[in-house]
Enzyme design. Sequence first.
Site, PDB file in Angstrom:
ATOM      1  CG  ASP A  13     -31.168 177.779  99.182  1.00 25.58           C
ATOM      2  OD1 ASP A  13     -31.915 178.566  98.562  1.00 25.58           O
ATOM      3  OD2 ASP A  13     -30.145 178.155  99.789  1.00 25.58           O
ATOM      4  CG  HIS A  30     -38.984 180.160  92.441  1.00 21.51           C
ATOM      5  ND1 HIS A  30     -38.086 179.741  93.403  1.00 21.51           N
ATOM      6  CD2 HIS A  30     -38.968 181.518  92.479  1.00 21.51           C
ATOM      7  CE1 HIS A  30     -37.549 180.808  93.986  1.00 21.51           C
ATOM      8  NE2 HIS A  30     -38.062 181.899  93.440  1.00 21.51           N
ATOM      9  CG  LEU A 124     -44.316 160.478 101.741  1.00 16.19           C
ATOM     10  CD1 LEU A 124     -43.110 160.108 102.597  1.00 16.19           C
ATOM     11  CD2 LEU A 124     -43.846 161.019 100.385  1.00 16.19           C
TER      12      LEU A 124
HETATM   13  C1  IPE Z   1     -34.402 178.811 102.968  1.00 10.55           C
HETATM   14  O1  IPE Z   1     -33.864 179.320 101.784  1.00 10.55           O
HETATM   15  C2  IPE Z   1     -35.889 178.761 102.874  1.00 10.55           C
HETATM   16  C3  IPE Z   1     -36.414 177.839 101.881  1.00 10.55           C
HETATM   17  C4  IPE Z   1     -35.720 176.969 101.183  1.00 10.55           C
HETATM   18  C5  IPE Z   1     -37.835 177.875 101.719  1.00 10.55           C
HETATM   19  P1  IPE Z   1     -33.401 180.838 101.673  1.00 10.55           P
HETATM   20  O2  IPE Z   1     -32.782 181.008 100.346  1.00 10.55           O
HETATM   21  O3  IPE Z   1     -34.533 181.734 101.990  1.00 10.55           O
HETATM   22  O4  IPE Z   1     -32.305 180.921 102.831  1.00 10.55           O
HETATM   23  P2  IPE Z   1     -31.249 182.028 103.180  1.00 10.55           P
HETATM   24  O5  IPE Z   1     -31.980 183.315 103.361  1.00 10.55           O
HETATM   25  O6  IPE Z   1     -30.291 182.097 102.036  1.00 10.55           O
HETATM   26  O7  IPE Z   1     -30.580 181.550 104.426  1.00 10.55           O
HETATM   27  C1  IPE Z   2     -35.191 178.275  97.208  1.00 12.61           C
HETATM   28  O1  IPE Z   2     -34.450 178.860  96.186  1.00 12.61           O
HETATM   29  C2  IPE Z   2     -36.660 178.522  97.078  1.00 12.61           C
HETATM   30  C3  IPE Z   2     -37.212 179.461  98.078  1.00 12.61           C
HETATM   31  C4  IPE Z   2     -36.540 179.979  99.068  1.00 12.61           C
HETATM   32  C5  IPE Z   2     -38.598 179.828  97.941  1.00 12.61           C
HETATM   33  P1  IPE Z   2     -33.956 180.367  96.276  1.00 12.61           P
HETATM   34  O2  IPE Z   2     -35.004 181.231  95.658  1.00 12.61           O
HETATM   35  O3  IPE Z   2     -33.583 180.727  97.656  1.00 12.61           O
HETATM   36  O4  IPE Z   2     -32.689 180.302  95.334  1.00 12.61           O
HETATM   37  P2  IPE Z   2     -31.274 181.006  95.578  1.00 12.61           P
HETATM   38  O5  IPE Z   2     -30.810 180.618  96.954  1.00 12.61           O
HETATM   39  O6  IPE Z   2     -31.476 182.455  95.428  1.00 12.61           O
HETATM   40  O7  IPE Z   2     -30.423 180.409  94.513  1.00 12.61           O
HETATM   41 MG    MG Z   3     -31.847 180.616  98.689  1.00 10.90          MG
END
Ligand code: IPE
Ligand code: IPE
Ligand code: MG
Length: 251
Positions: A13, A30, A124
Amino acid sequence: MTRIPRHVAIIMDGNGRWAKQRGQDRSDGHAEGVTSVHNAVEFASDMGVGYLTLYAFSTENWNRPQSEVDTLMHLIGWAIERELPDLLAHNVRIRLIGDIDRIPEGPRQKLLNSQQTTAHCTGLILCMCLSYSSRWEIVEAARKLADAVSRGKMSISDITEDVVADNLDTAGIPDPDLLIRTGGEQRISNFLLWQIAYSELYFTDILWPEFGKADFAKALLDYQRRERRFGKTSEQVSHEAETDSNTDTMR
Ligand code: IPE
Ligand code: IPE
Ligand code: MG
């Protein structure tokens, strides 16, 4: 090195916030996150971790703006195709987890191809959770079991914890020993709810695009300091460890 977790799961995240901090587009975050995936896989493989499970796209992530979803799907397909030779060279086996049918045709074929092409690999096991959520997975399992009972293939009393686990997408994969979440949030976001019943949780503020091998190593060291009791007392656990090491010496 003697206490390397067999299975590490990561909620990757913070990509969006990483990009925002630099005045860039979320999709740049990303894209940068792919490098962190590469490093994490290499590190886990080098450390002798058996299973690395990565949460790449959740069921709830389908509700993001369509343009972000499209970019992510494209990126996932592109990245898996690009990484495939390297994964093969490292003897890494891909396993897809989640509602893969929802992934658009192009990236879906690339993902399925990577799973097929690495099926013989013995190193792995890299579990990629895509279009995955734990509640989705549990509902699917409940449906399968209810169907088997209603068709007389099994009885209600046959449903044990092992049978439930065997009907999840993660069938055959041991439960995670360590769950890491980057990006500062201290929540699970519908990830492996059944499987993490006894996992050690590790939260770090580091945003995913900045999570490197040294950060992964730090999480492993933290894990190694913990005492896993599985409901028992500390005395029981240390006595068992002593007995185990005596048996090892005798061998
Ligand atoms: C959780 O991240 C899902 C992934 C890392 C794929 P999110 O950014 O979607 O989570 P929330 O919505 O903040 O809890
Ligand atoms: C995690 O990063 C990747 C996915 C959930 C696909 P985020 O896109 O949730 O990044 P933040 O949480 O907005 O910083
Ligand atoms: Mg996120």
